[in-house]
Design an enzyme around this catalytic site. Structure first.
Site, PDB file in Angstrom:
ATOM      1  N   GLU A 134       5.005   4.851 -10.156  1.00 56.76           N
ATOM      2  CA  GLU A 134       5.786   4.024  -9.222  1.00 56.76           C
ATOM      3  C   GLU A 134       6.732   3.658 -10.007  1.00 56.76           C
ATOM      4  OE1 GLU A 134       5.432   5.180  -6.065  1.00 56.76           O
ATOM      5  OE2 GLU A 134       5.962   3.486  -4.999  1.00 56.76           O
ATOM      6  N   ARG A 149       9.449  12.452  -5.425  1.00 56.67           N
ATOM      7  CA  ARG A 149       8.353  12.573  -4.558  1.00 56.67           C
ATOM      8  C   ARG A 149       8.692  14.162  -4.117  1.00 56.67           C
ATOM      9  NH1 ARG A 149       6.717  12.898   0.511  1.00 56.67           N
ATOM     10  NH2 ARG A 149       4.801  11.730   1.180  1.00 56.67           N
ATOM     11  N   LYS A 152      -1.451  -0.698  -4.666  1.00 50.65           N
ATOM     12  CA  LYS A 152      -0.521   0.459  -4.471  1.00 50.65           C
ATOM     13  C   LYS A 152       0.770  -0.314  -4.476  1.00 50.65           C
ATOM     14  CE  LYS A 152       0.368   3.482  -0.228  1.00 50.65           C
ATOM     15  NZ  LYS A 152       1.866   3.461  -0.550  1.00 50.65           N
ATOM     16  N   GLU A 159       1.793  -3.068  -1.664  1.00 58.80           N
ATOM     17  CA  GLU A 159       1.566  -2.803  -0.203  1.00 58.80           C
ATOM     18  C   GLU A 159       0.013  -2.739   0.244  1.00 58.80           C
ATOM     19  OE1 GLU A 159       4.063   0.419   2.119  1.00 58.80           O
ATOM     20  OE2 GLU A 159       3.300   0.956  -0.196  1.00 58.80           O
TER      21      GLU A 159
HETATM   22  P1  ATP Z   1       3.745   5.746   1.881  1.00 57.93           P
HETATM   23  O1  ATP Z   1       4.799   5.321   3.133  1.00 57.93           O
HETATM   24  O2  ATP Z   1       2.559   5.181   2.190  1.00 57.93           O
HETATM   25  O3  ATP Z   1       4.336   5.516   0.705  1.00 57.93           O
HETATM   26  P2  ATP Z   1       3.722   8.619   1.364  1.00 57.93           P
HETATM   27  O4  ATP Z   1       3.688   9.721   2.295  1.00 57.93           O
HETATM   28  O5  ATP Z   1       5.271   8.468   0.665  1.00 57.93           O
HETATM   29  O6  ATP Z   1       3.500   7.335   2.208  1.00 57.93           O
HETATM   30  P3  ATP Z   1       0.945   8.275   0.541  1.00 57.93           P
HETATM   31  O7  ATP Z   1       0.375   9.405  -0.174  1.00 57.93           O
HETATM   32  O8  ATP Z   1       0.943   8.045   1.886  1.00 57.93           O
HETATM   33  O9  ATP Z   1       2.568   8.712   0.232  1.00 57.93           O
HETATM   34  O10 ATP Z   1       1.051   7.123  -0.153  1.00 57.93           O
HETATM   35  C1  ATP Z   1       0.828   7.243  -1.776  1.00 57.93           C
HETATM   36  C2  ATP Z   1       2.335   6.755  -2.304  1.00 57.93           C
HETATM   37  O11 ATP Z   1       1.911   5.361  -2.925  1.00 57.93           O
HETATM   38  C3  ATP Z   1       2.295   7.542  -3.355  1.00 57.93           C
HETATM   39  O12 ATP Z   1       3.360   8.739  -3.026  1.00 57.93           O
HETATM   40  C4  ATP Z   1       3.242   6.651  -4.494  1.00 57.93           C
HETATM   41  O13 ATP Z   1       4.702   6.490  -4.342  1.00 57.93           O
HETATM   42  C5  ATP Z   1       2.749   5.175  -4.028  1.00 57.93           C
HETATM   43  N1  ATP Z   1       2.045   4.464  -4.923  1.00 57.93           N
HETATM   44  C6  ATP Z   1       1.676   3.219  -5.504  1.00 57.93           C
HETATM   45  N2  ATP Z   1       0.893   2.819  -6.237  1.00 57.93           N
HETATM   46  C7  ATP Z   1       0.026   4.001  -6.310  1.00 57.93           C
HETATM   47  C8  ATP Z   1      -1.103   4.411  -6.958  1.00 57.93           C
HETATM   48  N3  ATP Z   1      -1.712   3.295  -7.747  1.00 57.93           N
HETATM   49  N4  ATP Z   1      -1.755   5.551  -6.788  1.00 57.93           N
HETATM   50  C9  ATP Z   1      -1.019   6.473  -6.120  1.00 57.93           C
HETATM   51  N5  ATP Z   1       0.129   6.251  -5.480  1.00 57.93           N
HETATM   52  C10 ATP Z   1       0.620   5.065  -5.474  1.00 57.93           C
END
Ligand code: ATP
Length: 678
Positions: free
Chosen positions: A378, A346, A306, A477
């Protein structure tokens, strides 16, 4: 509506077949909706009105829907009204000949600017009657407000345009409107002001409008054949519209196609396409690897790093293909060498001006046979000498607009993790394994510029633990764990899905995730902090009631420098009293010293969640059986400003309640999956 018609046989004599829809007709529907909280009744009012529009003036169907969802255009068009409470008050005052002081006093007393506008209007003698407002003229008027350009006098020109709308509002309504009766009734001024404020506050979420559109179109199409649609036909129409909208979230594209070709033919013309960003799939938080294993029991899954950067959806059409897709590419797209490309955030904002370095190099990563694609990635700050990922804070230092490639100091590397469209075909229904294979075949990775997210398909606890440790060492993360095969591994746009789980290293065995909260108010600092705000009142967002529900006070995690910056930023958006759509404790000692427009979203960490009579978060989710306490954060800590999220994209009350229940194990049931937008 029947009752209303009985009272006044022909309330809108000007609304003849083919003529513009009177705005007053829409306001009447809004006022009926405002008097109920029952979703089915809201949907029915909405659907009946839309049927009428389809029957009499189908050309106005699009602006009607846009005014219902409180939008002027699709999100990616980047059209924002850009006005705060003070400008609206100025416009109300100048339109009605009342002083700003009087308007402010009314606002203090009534607390709802929409009703202040109604009150001001009803004391104004009508000298001449301007032309009645129509849905078209209101949409155009608001669009004019949003698109005022230029520096200096822009705000003044906005006020003039609002005045034009307000002076025509309610000019034809008979008698005075009583602000104490029926929530101010169907006043046009009230709904124009609420649109300008960004909240109609009718409980009319976009998903309700979507269901109503499905029903209205199904009924209209059947009635043209002298039939009534069956429940199954209505449900099919709704489901189809929901799928189409999730892949192509643009009413501007969908509605004309639907009116022209019928709802059941939408799939032919309205598909995911480069140029129109879709809302990204999101993940659910987890607190332990064992929780992941429980969820994916007997299913194959895959783990990916992530990355901690900024989500980017890259859309591309090669030059030799742009002919075919030219209609699909909105003006937002940018020229990139050898093709046309855009990068979206996003929340569907166009980031092309922020990342010209990516657009400039994109063609070198694209393989010969790759002619068009939509890639989910990302962008991460990259250390060119050490050849490794840099923390998110580095990325934040990049300029957001009008970046010139030669000025870029913080280099970024794009980490791609999903492919949603390739060479004319949408891939969202394919399994993740298939999408990943296609993705790996379509690009040439270049170190430090373009890479695929590191992944591991091992299914054992120990393997996942090691992979998680490695991800953290690589400045990530934590992990994303995703269903790999079968229909559940499809890409679900706009959904926070159980088929994608996130494990963040920091949150193992705490609440599972940080929260993104809206700043509603602040307390003056004490001691060393007297010139700045010392603590803040934060809230989550209730999508159902469209209210911000308070969840904590926060005073930790801020450096002196950050507090100074926040003071500068926030003192520009202070308001005299809380908005009517803030749900907060009214007790004197709990009131913040200043209130703000809902504008900024902050990421906040917490030790855990607890119940408190002082806060309102999740009260409607019935976490407290006695119904007296809301959820609050214990020991909240500021992490960063989330400028990629709008206030209504903050952590929802339902998510907060879900986190609380999981933490407390109050309920053993897994509960429905939270659908962020639909
Ligand atoms: P966060 O604060 O965790 O980013 P969020 O609400 O923006 O929260 P989440 O669905 O909770 O989004 O977490 C996924 C986010 O992590 C994605 O929006 C993306 O930006 C990021 N990300 C990083 N690596 C990956 C990956 N391998 N696959 C999907 N998302 C990823």
């Amino acid at each position: 509506q029947t009752k209303l018609k009985a009272k006044n046989k022909d309330p809108y004599p000007d609304w003849k077949a083919g003529s513009p829809v009177p705005y007053a007709a829409l306001c009447t529907t809004f006022s009926l909706i405002e008097l109920t909280t029952k979703r089915l009744i809201i949907t029915e009012h909405c659907s009946l009105f839309l049927q009428q529009v389809l029957r009499l003036t189908p050309d106005d169907f699009l602006p009607t829907v846009l005014l219902m969802v409180n939008k002027l255009a699709p999100d990616y068009a980047g059209i924002e009204l850009g006005i705060g409470e003070s400008l609206i008050m100025k416009a109300i005052g100048e339109t009605t000949g009342r002083s700003l002081q009087v308007i402010k006093a009314d606002q203090k007393e009534i607390g709802d600017l929409g009703l202040v506008a109604v009150k001001s209007r009803s004391t104004q003698p009508t000298m001449f009657k301007p032309k009645p407002l129509t849905i078209r003229s209101v949409h155009k008027g608001l669009m004019d407000v949003a698109t005022v350009t230029g520096g200096g006098g822009a705000q003044g020109r906005k006020v003039d345009l609002i005045k034009k709308l307000l002076s025509a509002a309610d000019a034809h309504s008979s008698g005075k409107i009583d602000i104490n009766k029926d929530k101010g009734g169907p006043s046009e001024a009230k709904y124009i002001v609420r649109f300008l404020e960004g909240k109609l506050r009718l409980g009319l979420a976009e998903r309700t409008v979507l269901v109503s559109i499905g029903q209205a179109v199904a009924c209209h199409e059947a009635s043209q054949k002298g039939k009534i649609p069956s429940t199954t036909q209505m449900e099919e129409a709704e489901a189809l519209l929901k799928t189409v909208y999730s892949e192509l979230p643009s009413w501007d594209v969908i509605i004309p196609a639907m009116v022209r070709n019928g709802i059941m033919n939408l799939r032919d013309s309205c598909k995911l396409r480069p140029g129109v960003p879709l809302k990204p799939m999101l993940a659910k938080p987890t607190k332990a690897i064992t929780e992941v294993l429980d969820r994916f029991e007997n299913q194959t899954f895959t783990c990916e790093y992530k990355y901690d950067g900024e989500r980017a959806q890259i859309h591309y059409v090669a030059k030799d293909r742009s002919e075919d897709l030219i209609e699909a590419l909105p003006s937002a797209t940018k020229e990139a060498a050898k093709g046309v490309a855009s990068i979206f955030s996003r929340n569907s904002e166009d980031l092309s001006k922020k990342y010209p370095d990516i657009l400039g190099k994109l063609h070198t990563w694209v393989k010969e046979g790759t002619k068009s694609f939509v890639l989910d990635c990302e962008t991460v700050a990259w250390d060119v000498t050490e050849k490794k990922v840099l923390p998110f804070q580095q990325l934040m230092t990049r300029k957001k607009k009008d970046v010139k490639v030669e000025d870029v100091k913080v280099k970024v590397c794009v980490f791609a993790f999903d492919l949603l469209f390739l060479n004319g075909e949408a891939l969202v229904e394919k399994s993740l394994r298939e999408r990943r294979e296609l993705m790996h075949g379509a690009f040439n990775p270049v170190e430090g510029e373009f890479a695929y997210a590191t992944h591991m398909n091992g299914q054992e606890l120990e393997e996942i633990q090691i992979f998680l440790d490695e991800s953290v060492k690589a400045s990530c993360e934590g992990l994303m764990v995703k269903m790999l095969d079968g229909s559940e591994s499809g890409y679900e746009p706009s959904k926070r899905s159980r088929n994608w789980l996130k494990i963040k290293k920091d949150y193992l065995s705490s609440v599972g995730d940080s929260l993104d909260l809206v700043v509603l108010g602040a307390y003056h600092g004490k001691g060393k902090r007297t010139s700045v705000y010392g603590a803040f009142l934060l809230a989550c967002y209730n999508l159902g009631t469209e209210t911000y529900e308070t969840v904590c006070n926060i005073g930790t995690g801020f450096s002196e420098q950050v507090l100074e910056e926040l003071h500068k930023q926030l003192s520009e958006i202070t308001i005299d009293r809380p908005k009517p759509f803030y749900s907060h404790s009214s007790g004197g000692q709990h009131q913040p010293d200043v209130w703000f427009e809902p504008q900024y979203v902050w990421e906040v960490k917490t030790a855990d969640l607890t119940l408190s009579p002082r806060y309102k978060a999740g009260m409607k989710e019935k976490v407290d059986p006695a119904g007296e306490k809301g959820i609050s954060l214990r020991f909240p800590r500021f992490i960063k400003i989330r400028d990629d999220k709008k206030p209504d994209e903050a952590t929802s009350s339902r998510q907060v309640a879900e986190m609380y229940r999981k933490q407390e194990s109050v309920t053993k049931s897994k509960g429905p999956s939270v659908d962020d937008d639909f």
